[in-house]
Design a protein around this motif. Structure first.
Motif, PDB file in Angstrom:
ATOM      1  N   VAL A   4       0.880  -1.160   0.000  1.00 53.62           N
ATOM      2  CA  VAL A   4       0.000   0.000   0.000  1.00 53.62           C
ATOM      3  C   VAL A   4       0.917   1.209   0.000  1.00 53.62           C
ATOM      4  N   THR A   5       0.850   1.988  -1.063  1.00 46.18           N
ATOM      5  CA  THR A   5       1.701   3.168  -1.202  1.00 46.18           C
ATOM      6  C   THR A   5       0.913   4.397  -0.787  1.00 46.18           C
ATOM      7  N   LEU A   6       1.396   5.077   0.254  1.00 43.37           N
ATOM      8  CA  LEU A   6       0.767   6.329   0.669  1.00 43.37           C
ATOM      9  C   LEU A   6       1.140   7.405  -0.347  1.00 43.37           C
ATOM     10  N   VAL A   7       0.140   7.959  -1.003  1.00 41.21           N
ATOM     11  CA  VAL A   7       0.381   8.951  -2.052  1.00 41.21           C
ATOM     12  C   VAL A   7      -0.403  10.214  -1.738  1.00 41.21           C
ATOM     13  N   SER A   8       0.252  11.364  -1.951  1.00 37.43           N
ATOM     14  CA  SER A   8      -0.374  12.646  -1.605  1.00 37.43           C
ATOM     15  C   SER A   8      -0.486  13.590  -2.789  1.00 37.43           C
ATOM     16  N   GLY A   9       0.064  13.191  -3.920  1.00 35.80           N
ATOM     17  CA  GLY A   9       0.131  14.104  -5.052  1.00 35.80           C
ATOM     18  C   GLY A   9       1.400  14.925  -5.055  1.00 35.80           C
ATOM     19  N   GLY A  10       2.199  14.800  -3.989  1.00 36.45           N
ATOM     20  CA  GLY A  10       3.463  15.524  -3.892  1.00 36.45           C
ATOM     21  C   GLY A  10       4.605  14.782  -4.571  1.00 36.45           C
ATOM     22  N   LEU A  11       5.723  15.444  -4.672  1.00 42.53           N
ATOM     23  CA  LEU A  11       6.884  14.896  -5.373  1.00 42.53           C
ATOM     24  C   LEU A  11       7.411  13.624  -4.711  1.00 42.53           C
ATOM     25  N   ASP A  12       7.545  13.638  -3.394  1.00 43.25           N
ATOM     26  CA  ASP A  12       8.149  12.505  -2.696  1.00 43.25           C
ATOM     27  C   ASP A  12       7.329  11.234  -2.881  1.00 43.25           C
ATOM     28  N   SER A  13       6.040  11.294  -2.584  1.00 39.72           N
ATOM     29  CA  SER A  13       5.227  10.082  -2.671  1.00 39.72           C
ATOM     30  C   SER A  13       5.041   9.622  -4.111  1.00 39.72           C
ATOM     31  N   THR A  14       5.021  10.570  -5.050  1.00 40.99           N
ATOM     32  CA  THR A  14       4.931  10.179  -6.454  1.00 40.99           C
ATOM     33  C   THR A  14       6.192   9.444  -6.887  1.00 40.99           C
ATOM     34  N   HIS A 155      18.141  13.389   0.421  1.00 36.07           N
ATOM     35  CA  HIS A 155      17.800  14.770   0.759  1.00 36.07           C
ATOM     36  C   HIS A 155      16.935  15.316  -0.372  1.00 36.07           C
ATOM     37  N   LYS A 156      16.280  16.444  -0.122  1.00 35.07           N
ATOM     38  CA  LYS A 156      15.312  16.951  -1.096  1.00 35.07           C
ATOM     39  C   LYS A 156      15.930  17.199  -2.463  1.00 35.07           C
ATOM     40  N   HIS A 157      17.135  17.780  -2.515  1.00 32.45           N
ATOM     41  CA  HIS A 157      17.713  18.070  -3.827  1.00 32.45           C
ATOM     42  C   HIS A 157      17.954  16.779  -4.613  1.00 32.45           C
ATOM     43  N   GLU A 158      18.257  15.679  -3.908  1.00 38.11           N
ATOM     44  CA  GLU A 158      18.444  14.396  -4.587  1.00 38.11           C
ATOM     45  C   GLU A 158      17.112  13.852  -5.095  1.00 38.11           C
ATOM     46  N   VAL A 159      16.056  14.050  -4.316  1.00 38.14           N
ATOM     47  CA  VAL A 159      14.721  13.629  -4.740  1.00 38.14           C
ATOM     48  C   VAL A 159      14.297  14.405  -5.979  1.00 38.14           C
ATOM     49  N   VAL A 160      14.525  15.717  -5.950  1.00 35.10           N
ATOM     50  CA  VAL A 160      14.165  16.556  -7.100  1.00 35.10           C
ATOM     51  C   VAL A 160      14.911  16.090  -8.352  1.00 35.10           C
ATOM     52  N   GLU A 161      16.203  15.834  -8.207  1.00 36.56           N
ATOM     53  CA  GLU A 161      17.002  15.397  -9.363  1.00 36.56           C
ATOM     54  C   GLU A 161      16.545  14.042  -9.878  1.00 36.56           C
ATOM     55  N   LEU A 162      16.282  13.100  -8.967  1.00 38.86           N
ATOM     56  CA  LEU A 162      15.846  11.768  -9.384  1.00 38.86           C
ATOM     57  C   LEU A 162      14.471  11.828 -10.037  1.00 38.86           C
ATOM     58  N   ALA A 163      13.567  12.605  -9.454  1.00 36.47           N
ATOM     59  CA  ALA A 163      12.224  12.745 -10.033  1.00 36.47           C
ATOM     60  C   ALA A 163      12.300  13.362 -11.424  1.00 36.47           C
ATOM     61  N   ARG A 164      13.165  14.349 -11.580  1.00 34.27           N
ATOM     62  CA  ARG A 164      13.343  14.978 -12.891  1.00 34.27           C
ATOM     63  C   ARG A 164      13.838  13.949 -13.908  1.00 34.27           C
ATOM     64  N   SER A 165      14.791  13.117 -13.491  1.00 36.64           N
ATOM     65  CA  SER A 165      15.337  12.104 -14.402  1.00 36.64           C
ATOM     66  C   SER A 165      14.297  11.056 -14.783  1.00 36.64           C
ATOM     67  N   LYS A 166      13.273  10.876 -13.936  1.00 34.30           N
ATOM     68  CA  LYS A 166      12.201   9.916 -14.219  1.00 34.30           C
ATOM     69  C   LYS A 166      11.045  10.559 -14.985  1.00 34.30           C
ATOM     70  N   GLY A 167      11.146  11.867 -15.248  1.00 31.74           N
ATOM     71  CA  GLY A 167      10.090  12.560 -15.984  1.00 31.74           C
ATOM     72  C   GLY A 167       8.864  12.888 -15.150  1.00 31.74           C
ATOM     73  N   ILE A 168       9.014  12.901 -13.839  1.00 31.40           N
ATOM     74  CA  ILE A 168       7.874  13.215 -12.972  1.00 31.40           C
ATOM     75  C   ILE A 168       7.637  14.721 -12.978  1.00 31.40           C
TER      76      ILE A 168
END
Length: 196
Positions: A4-14, A155-168
């Motif tokens: 069960v994935t807790l999802v909020s519509g935010g960057l982290d949970s996405t 950390h947040k900057h790593e999440v932002v970079e990884l999400a960007r690389s995944k096209g989120i």
């Protein structure tokens, strides 16, 4: 494995949902309405994100009475969104609700988008909390349901970079719930980082 994935519509949970999908994990996305001010925009972004990822529309746990009883800047427009941001028990509510849903779906684990412990502002964002929560869930449910925090080393900057690389894209994280992010709440402030 299923979660069960807790999802909020935010960057982290996405990103958490995206990574689990890449690993071939069967997911049951769950959105918790705890009475948050940003509910409508969060849920809309969440539904869009799940569609883009090819995941099911999230189930919605309608627990808005929690936010009326446990008031904070995230749930009450009369309180300050930064100074009054702590919502006591919020992450335990999320994990317990997700674990109960996991029991019903016969899932093995629940997943939450908490980041590295040294970014935590509140006691329910720590590794110790996650360990204790998993033990409490096992006690409550009568069987082990793992508590996963796949971004806990980021950390947040790593999440932002990884999400960007995944096209989120198109996520929503502002606690105020306005059409434009306020850039002042805790969630918005997480995006104000210095590149290393």
């Amino acid at each position: 494995m299923s979660i069960v994935t807790l999802v909020s519509g935010g960057l982290d949970s996405t990103l958490v949902a995206c990574l689990a999908k890449e690993e071939g994990v069967h997911q049951y996305p769950l959105f918790v309405d705890y009475g948050q001010r940003a509910r409508e925009r969060e849920l809309a972004a969440c539904r869009t994100a799940m569609t883009r990822l090819g995941l099911p529309d999230p189930q919605v746990a309608e627990l808005s009475g929690y936010g009326r009883l446990i008031r904070s800047g995230l749930t009450d427009t009369g309180l300050r969104v930064i100074e009054d941001a702590f919502t006591p028990g919020r992450n335990m509510l999320f994990l317990l609700t997700a674990a109960a849903h996991a029991m019903q779906m016969n899932a093995d684990a629940v997943s939450i988008g908490l980041l590295h412990e040294d970014t935590s502002l509140f006691p329910d964002q720590t590794t110790a909390f996650l360990v204790d929560a998993e033990q409490m869930i096992e006690r409550c449910m009568g069987r082990r349901i793992r508590v996963l925090a796949p971004l806990s080393m980021f950390h947040k900057h790593e999440v932002v970079e990884l999400a960007r690389s995944k096209g989120i894209s198109g996520t929503y994280s502002c606690h105020l719930g306005g059409a434009t992010p306020c850039m002042d709440c805790i969630s918005c402030n997480e995006f104000k980082f210095k590149e290393n």
